[in-house]
Design a protein around this motif. Structure first.
Motif, PDB file in Angstrom:
ATOM      1  N   CYS A   1       0.856  -1.120  -0.096  1.00 16.37           N
ATOM      2  CA  CYS A   1       0.211   0.007   0.021  1.00 16.37           C
ATOM      3  C   CYS A   1       0.865   1.138   0.049  1.00 16.37           C
ATOM      4  N   LEU A   2       0.574   2.252  -0.868  1.00 14.44           N
ATOM      5  CA  LEU A   2       1.001   3.463  -0.979  1.00 14.44           C
ATOM      6  C   LEU A   2       0.196   4.528  -0.697  1.00 14.44           C
ATOM      7  N   VAL A   3       0.241   5.218   0.196  1.00 16.76           N
ATOM      8  CA  VAL A   3      -0.405   6.301   0.589  1.00 16.76           C
ATOM      9  C   VAL A   3      -0.044   7.486   0.044  1.00 16.76           C
ATOM     10  N   GLY A   4      -0.930   8.338  -0.643  1.00 12.31           N
ATOM     11  CA  GLY A   4      -0.501   9.472  -1.249  1.00 12.31           C
ATOM     12  C   GLY A   4      -0.733  10.827  -0.430  1.00 12.31           C
ATOM     13  N   GLU A   5       0.573  11.135   0.105  1.00  9.89           N
ATOM     14  CA  GLU A   5       0.632  12.254   0.990  1.00  9.89           C
ATOM     15  C   GLU A   5       1.853  12.974   0.890  1.00  9.89           C
ATOM     16  N   PRO A   6       2.064  14.435   0.801  1.00 12.02           N
ATOM     17  CA  PRO A   6       3.243  15.087   0.412  1.00 12.02           C
ATOM     18  C   PRO A   6       4.537  14.594   1.500  1.00 12.02           C
ATOM     19  N   SER A   7       5.798  14.317   1.040  1.00 15.72           N
ATOM     20  CA  SER A   7       6.699  13.879   1.856  1.00 15.72           C
ATOM     21  C   SER A   7       7.928  14.485   1.476  1.00 15.72           C
ATOM     22  N   GLY A   8       7.917  15.269   0.095  1.00 14.59           N
ATOM     23  CA  GLY A   8       9.032  15.541  -0.663  1.00 14.59           C
ATOM     24  C   GLY A   8       9.655  14.370  -1.471  1.00 14.59           C
TER      25      GLY A   8
END
Length: 362
Positions: free
Chosen positions: A143-150
């Motif tokens: 699972c890959l959660v789409g949130e800003p990390s840079g």
């Protein structure tokens, strides 16, 4: 070297940001994504929770991308300026949605994975209904959660949250009288909350610490009864469960009535997983120095991570300090780097092999 960025990839992000989609109003943006997906050969629909869902590929293992469609309130006119795209959601978190889809389109001929793309509704609310609907219906391998990390970092964990309203009602009295007024009682309660945090932290800081914030306050009186109200947010570290903290808060002051919103526990994923290794390799291949992050906010990882217990992390372009701000913008160079990283991840051999996904009917 700066990676390629095509105009149609910029147009995808800009088109998403032009559609206002504050929580509860995601329908038009969901339809936009479903149309985009169908035109490119994905099996796509808007599900019963209002999520935009797309599937493609026939690999034995499944990667599920879980981003979110809703944004904070407030519309920011979309514009390109100084190499950046300005718009509400450009960072949180339409940039992640667009980067994943752009990467999947680039490598679709080489995919060895089955992909499930979900742009969820309601992530910015306490209930996060879109993620809860997904949690109960899928079992991916990754699972890959789409949130800003840079573009050169991945996020492994988020704190939990417990939000409450503290309300004090007292008979109105003269300011020179012996009774403590409702506003003063409310302030005393806030001080005790801060003291409780210090006690539970025992010198800990950062991701390991309990943090409290005073989000709003108000008072009023009709001449007979006075009332004071505080809105308090608490960010919980791993190991501190909301139920235990709620019990401690309820014992702080019997004069204060507490009302709690739905809570979430903290979640931290492991970093020695095939998914994490694929990202480290991809970031290095793009010339970056990969980093791991732990966030004080919450995300849909808090909901699906404990239920699925599969390799999981959060990734997306952008500086999360711009989340919810009136100057929210995404450098297009950052967007391009994230697309290139994701394209490498989706074709990394660590993520292919036997496995699959089970989709359960409600």
């Amino acid at each position: 070297m700066q990676p390629e960025l095509r105009e149609d990839e910029v147009a995808l992000l800009a088109g998403l940001c032009r559609i206002p989609s504050p929580s509860g109003e995601e329908g038009e943006a969901a339809a936009y994504l479903v149309d985009f997906l169908r035109r490119r050969g994905w099996r796509a629909e808007v599900d019963a929770a209002g999520n935009a869902v797309g599937e493609r590929g026939t690999g034995e293992k499944t990667l599920l991308f879980l981003g979110h469609l809703d944004t904070a309130p407030g519309y920011i006119p979309v514009r390109r300026e100084a190499g950046c795209l300005f718009g509400r959601g450009a960072v949180d978190a339409k940039g992640a949605l667009a980067a994943f889809l752009a990467a999947a389109e680039r490598v679709k001929a080489a995919l060895g994975l089955r992909l499930i793309f979900i742009a969820a509704a309601g992530e910015e609310t306490a209930l996060s209904p879109g993620a809860c609907y997904v949690r109960d219906r899928y079992r991916p391998d990754f699972c890959l959660v789409g949130e800003p990390s840079g573009w050169a970092a991945v996020t492994l964990g988020y704190k939990g949250c417990l939000n409450l309203t503290a309300r004090v009602r007292r008979p109105a009295g003269h300011s020179a009288g012996p009774e403590t007024g409702a506003p003063e009682v409310a302030v005393q309660f806030w001080t005790r909350v801060q003291e409780l945090c210090a006690e539970l932290n025992g010198g800990k800081s950062g991701f390991a610490a309990l943090e409290a914030s005073l989000r709003d306050m108000a008072s009023q009186s009709d001449g007979l009864v006075e009332e004071a109200r505080l809105g308090i947010g608490l960010r919980l570290p791993p190991g501190l469960e909301p139920a235990a903290l709620k019990e401690r808060l309820e014992g702080l002051d019997p004069r204060v009535e507490l009302t709690f919103s739905p809570a979430q526990s903290a979640f931290k994923a492991g970093k020695n997983t095939p998914l994490a290794r694929a990202f480290l390799a991809a970031i290095r291949a793009q010339g970056g120095r990969p980093a791991f992050k732990l966030k004080s906010g919450t995300a849909d990882m808090n909901i699906v991570g404990p239920a699925w217990r599969v390799p999981i992390l959060a990734y997306g372009p952008g500086d999360s300090r711009l989340d919810h701000t009136p100057s929210e913008h995404l450098p297009l160079s950052e967007y391009a780097q994230a697309i290139a990283v994701l394209a490498r991840v989706l074709t990394h051999p660590a993520l292919t092999g036997e496995g699959g996904v089970q989709r359960r009917q409600a």
